[in-house]
Scaffold this active site. Sequence first.
Site, PDB file in Angstrom:
ATOM      1  N   SER A   1       8.475 -22.980 -41.465  1.00  0.00           N
ATOM      2  CA  SER A   1       8.987 -23.961 -42.414  1.00  0.00           C
ATOM      3  C   SER A   1       8.798 -25.362 -41.849  1.00  0.00           C
ATOM      4  O   SER A   1       9.445 -25.748 -40.882  1.00  0.00           O
ATOM      5  CB  SER A   1      10.475 -23.702 -42.691  1.00  0.00           C
ATOM      6  OG  SER A   1      11.058 -24.794 -43.374  1.00  0.00           O
ATOM      7  N   SER A   2       7.922 -26.137 -42.468  1.00  0.00           N
ATOM      8  CA  SER A   2       7.617 -27.478 -41.985  1.00  0.00           C
ATOM      9  C   SER A   2       8.849 -28.369 -42.001  1.00  0.00           C
ATOM     10  O   SER A   2       9.145 -29.056 -41.023  1.00  0.00           O
ATOM     11  CB  SER A   2       6.516 -28.109 -42.847  1.00  0.00           C
ATOM     12  OG  SER A   2       6.293 -29.454 -42.499  1.00  0.00           O
TER      13      SER A   2
ATOM     14  N   THR B   1       4.878 -33.418 -48.729  1.00  0.00           N
ATOM     15  CA  THR B   1       6.249 -33.778 -49.130  1.00  0.00           C
ATOM     16  C   THR B   1       7.294 -33.495 -48.069  1.00  0.00           C
ATOM     17  O   THR B   1       8.427 -33.951 -48.184  1.00  0.00           O
ATOM     18  CB  THR B   1       6.657 -33.028 -50.416  1.00  0.00           C
ATOM     19  OG1 THR B   1       6.644 -31.618 -50.162  1.00  0.00           O
ATOM     20  CG2 THR B   1       5.719 -33.355 -51.561  1.00  0.00           C
TER      21      THR B   1
ATOM     22  N   CYS C   1       6.481 -26.689 -56.692  1.00  0.00           N
ATOM     23  CA  CYS C   1       7.544 -27.687 -56.822  1.00  0.00           C
ATOM     24  C   CYS C   1       7.026 -28.861 -57.640  1.00  0.00           C
ATOM     25  O   CYS C   1       5.920 -29.372 -57.375  1.00  0.00           O
ATOM     26  CB  CYS C   1       7.980 -28.168 -55.442  1.00  0.00           C
ATOM     27  SG  CYS C   1       9.161 -29.542 -55.503  1.00  0.00           S
TER      28      CYS C   1
ATOM     29  N   GLU D   1       0.799 -26.316 -48.555  1.00  0.00           N
ATOM     30  CA  GLU D   1       0.871 -27.483 -49.435  1.00  0.00           C
ATOM     31  C   GLU D   1      -0.359 -28.375 -49.262  1.00  0.00           C
ATOM     32  O   GLU D   1      -0.908 -28.888 -50.236  1.00  0.00           O
ATOM     33  CB  GLU D   1       2.140 -28.289 -49.157  1.00  0.00           C
ATOM     34  CG  GLU D   1       2.286 -29.478 -50.099  1.00  0.00           C
ATOM     35  CD  GLU D   1       3.508 -30.320 -49.815  1.00  0.00           C
ATOM     36  OE1 GLU D   1       3.444 -31.541 -50.091  1.00  0.00           O
ATOM     37  OE2 GLU D   1       4.519 -29.782 -49.330  1.00  0.00           O
TER      38      GLU D   1
END
Length: 320
Positions: free
Chosen positions: A234-235, A176, A107, A137
Site C-alpha cells: 500500500s503506497s 494520488t 477511484c 495507478e
Amino acid sequence: MTAPSPSDRRSLVVRLATPRGFCAGVDRAIQIVERALEKYGAPVFVRHEIVHNRHVVERLKALGAVFVKELDECPDDRPVVFSAHGVPRAVPEAARSRDMFFLDATCPLVSKVHVECERRHEEGRHIILIGHAGHPEVIGTMGQLPAGAISLVETVEDAEAFQRPGDQPLAYATQTTLSVDDTAEILSVLKARFPELPDPHKEDICYATTNRQEAVKRLGKGSDLVLVVGSANSSNSARLVEVALRAGARDARLVDDASAIDWRWFDTVQTVGVTAGASAPEKLITDLVDAIGARFDTTVIEDDGVREAVTFKLPRALVD
C-alpha cells in the site's frame, strides 16, 4: 510474548489519528465487489487487488470474488471488476471486444488524473508523471495515452535529469497517494527548470492522502512510536511511516495487523501513535489497540483532525 498481569502493566498513552483508515474511493471499490456478488452471484472476477489490503482481499475471496492478474484469465460470461487504482485504456477496450460485462471501480480522483492527462495531451503537451514505477495507478495512468506521451519521474534526481522531448510544451500530473512533501520537492525542481509548467485544475494528490499525512505529522511530533496499519504494497500506508519519522517520531512501523507487532518496540515507549492507510479496515485498528491494552495500562486519546464526509456514487448497474 505472554501479556503481563494487570498489576505489572505500566502506563502507556495511545493516540489515535483522525482521519485514518478507509477513504471514499476505497469504500466505493469494496462496495462495488460486494454488491456485484449480491446481484450476480459468485464468482465475480476482479482484475488485480481491488485495494491494497490483504485482509480486505481475503474477505472478498471468501464471499466469492476471484482475483486475477489479467483480463485473459476471466471468462466472458461473468462480471469483472477493475480495481480502485485504475487500468490502462486497453483493458476496457479488450473487455468490450469480448462483450464482457465489467464494472469500473477506479477511484474518481484517479479518473480525474486520467482526464487531466488526456486534456493536456490533446493540447500537444508532453506529460511528466510523478509517481512510483510499477504501481498499478501509475501503470493505469500511463496507459491512458500512446507510448512515449508520458515520462515518469520518481525522485528529485529524476527531475534534474529529465529532458524535454524536442521543443514540446510540458504538463505534469501526480500519483494520488504520494508524500505531499516529497512531491513538493520534485515539483520545485521541475518548475525551476520549466517555469511554464501549468498546474492541474485541482491538486492530484487526493484529499484522503493529504488529510492522513497531516494527521500523522501531528502524531509524530508527540509520539515515541507510531504504528501504521496497512499492507506492505500500500503506497499511501508506506508514506505515512515516512511522514511520521520526518515529523519527529523516534520510531515508526508498518504493520499488517496486531499479530505483526514486535513488543520489544515498546520497551522505552510512553506514547504510541496509531493510524491506518486508506485501504485498512477500522476493525484492524480496533484489534491493534485492544492488543496494546492487553499488555499495558492504556489511556486512549483520539486526536482532533479533519472529519471526512466525502462519498462517491456507485455504478448505475448496481443501484438500479
